[in-house]
Design a protein around this motif. Structure first.
Motif, PDB file in Angstrom:
ATOM      1  N   ALA A  74      33.426  49.264  37.607  1.00 13.52           N
ATOM      2  CA  ALA A  74      34.054  48.834  36.355  1.00 13.52           C
ATOM      3  C   ALA A  74      34.552  50.028  35.550  1.00 13.52           C
ATOM      4  N   ALA A  78      37.756  51.365  37.119  1.00  8.19           N
ATOM      5  CA  ALA A  78      38.932  50.530  36.857  1.00  8.19           C
ATOM      6  C   ALA A  78      39.460  50.714  35.440  1.00  8.19           C
ATOM      7  N   GLN A  79      38.549  50.872  34.470  1.00 11.35           N
ATOM      8  CA  GLN A  79      38.949  51.004  33.073  1.00 11.35           C
ATOM      9  C   GLN A  79      39.367  52.428  32.728  1.00 11.35           C
ATOM     10  N   ASP A 110      33.263  42.480  39.250  1.00 13.13           N
ATOM     11  CA  ASP A 110      33.109  41.305  38.392  1.00 13.13           C
ATOM     12  C   ASP A 110      31.676  40.794  38.339  1.00 13.13           C
ATOM     13  N   GLU A 169      30.642  39.798  34.716  1.00 17.63           N
ATOM     14  CA  GLU A 169      31.590  39.052  33.914  1.00 17.63           C
ATOM     15  C   GLU A 169      30.945  37.830  33.249  1.00 17.63           C
ATOM     16  N   GLN A 203      33.806  48.554  29.140  1.00 22.20           N
ATOM     17  CA  GLN A 203      34.652  47.443  28.708  1.00 22.20           C
ATOM     18  C   GLN A 203      35.084  46.545  29.863  1.00 22.20           C
ATOM     19  N   ARG A 204      35.353  47.152  31.010  1.00 22.09           N
ATOM     20  CA  ARG A 204      35.866  46.386  32.156  1.00 22.09           C
ATOM     21  C   ARG A 204      34.811  45.454  32.763  1.00 22.09           C
ATOM     22  N   THR A 205      33.556  45.608  32.375  1.00 23.37           N
ATOM     23  CA  THR A 205      32.535  44.682  32.882  1.00 23.37           C
ATOM     24  C   THR A 205      32.739  43.282  32.318  1.00 23.37           C
ATOM     25  N   ARG A 206      33.390  43.202  31.151  1.00 26.59           N
ATOM     26  CA  ARG A 206      33.690  41.922  30.488  1.00 26.59           C
ATOM     27  C   ARG A 206      32.416  41.122  30.209  1.00 26.59           C
TER      28      ARG A 206
END
Length: 364
Positions: free
Chosen positions: A19, A22-23, A135, A138, A162-165
């Motif tokens: 994650a 990706a962010q 994900d 998520e 943040q990208r973990t959502r």
């Protein structure tokens, strides 16, 4: 350049790293794991940029994340307190208990180093670096302990991840340990004790454990968890878990007496209360807690039936994380249990299967 050091490249650690990558593609990520094969895999698949041989290499990091068993996290915090870390470094962990971890972080905090206890409430039946997924977290709750939402360090950590959502939830260490003790630690003890008791009960009957399928497998699924990790968890949250076990034993003793006395009113009340409480669980009632989402369908007892279903799900890009045939059947056809990580995957699967004339029995 921002540098992230993460110790522990198992399911949770490697998912966090994916994650972060990706962010923040320009961040340098240094990984460390007791398993050299995990580091090699992470390097080969560009999950990390560099493999560290020991914790000393965390001294140059802007963020340090400890994703190991709780006992190791405690030892690592003590070691980090002796290292010449960056003054503005932010250290966090993903341990399942928090009071003991927060105590271990006091020497760091006395030196002016920021430590934020963390715990993502997510997981999988799979383990290791190869099981990590971007994900995984998520829509799951991610606890941040003994901090405030407007704390600049807290905001930086949330931005990093943040990208973990996830759904961030601020909580005290005591409340955290009591909460996870009741909804996570105690159920693991109960599931494991039920499996052990059943194994002993059927010692002279090999057929017994073979027949222990269906509902028994469902309620004891978590007994397959890593014993090393759970030994460390119980050790670090022992007082709370002992108290909760005592309360659970009293509950069993109450229903035992009701059965002995043939007290049908109390027996009915026992099951009715549990049913009413269980039916209140779910995202629409209390917010989405991390869980698996199951779908039970009838399937014809014929060659290729399961392959047809998995092919249908794959064609519609629906992620299926587990599949199980219920071996004790209440229906004429076979019963197939499909497990999904996300509610939306289950909803989409139910829609597509129903359109193809499969009968949905229930969803959990």
């Amino acid at each position: 350049m921002t540098t992230v050091f993460i110790k522990g490249l198992g399911l949770i650690g490697s998912s966090l790293v994916r994650a972060i990558r990706a962010q923040h593609p320009t961040f340098k990520i240094i990984g460390n794991d007791i398993d050299e094969k995990a580091c090699s895999y992470a390097l080969e698949h560009k999950i990390i940029d560099q493999a560290a041989t020991d914790l000393d290499e965390a001294a140059a990091a802007d963020f340090i994340i400890l994703a190991t068993p709780v006992s190791t996290i405690i030892n690592d915090l003590q070691q980090l307190a002796k290292l010449p870390l960056k003054k503005k470094v932010i250290i966090s962990d993903v341990g399942s208990t928090k009071q003991e971890v927060l105590k271990a972080a006091i020497p760091l905090q006395k030196k002016g180093i920021t430590f934020i206890g963390g715990h993502p409430m997510a997981g999988s039946h799979k383990t290791g670096v190869t099981a990590g997924r971007i994900d995984l977290f998520e829509n799951a709750f991610y606890f941040l302990v003994e901090t405030e939402s407007n704390n600049p360090a807290c905001l930086q950590l949330q931005n990093l991840l943040q990208r973990t959502r996830v759904k961030w939830l601020l909580i005290s260490s005591k409340e955290h340990d009591q909460l996870v003790g009741q909804i996570s630690h105690l159920p693991h003890v109960i599931a494991s004790s039920l499996v052990n008791q059943t194994q002993h009960f059927f010692e002279d009957s090999p057929l017994g454990m073979r027949m222990a399928a269906g509902g028994f497998k469902s309620i004891t699924r978590i007994a397959s968890s890593d014993p090393v990790m759970w030994s460390a968890i119980l050790q670090s949250n022992s007082k709370i878990i002992v108290h909760q076990i005592e309360q659970y034993i009293r509950e069993l003793e109450n229903i035992k007496r009701a059965i002995e006395n043939n007290d049908q009113t109390r027996i009915f009340s026992f099951f009715e209360s549990a049913k009413n409480s269980r039916d209140q669980l779910g995202p629409e009632k209390v917010g989405q807690l991390p869980d698996f989402f199951d779908l039970f369908i009838n399937i014809p007892d014929q060659v290729g039936a399961i392959a047809d279903i998995t092919h249908l799900l794959a064609l519609n890009q629906i992620n299926l994380v587990n599949i199980h045939i219920l071996e004790i059947r209440e229906d004429i056809d076979g019963v197939l249990q499909l497990t999904f990580m996300r509610e939306e995957d289950r909803v989409q699967a139910e829609k597509k299967l129903s359109q193809n004339n499969y009968v949905v029995l229930r969803r959990d």
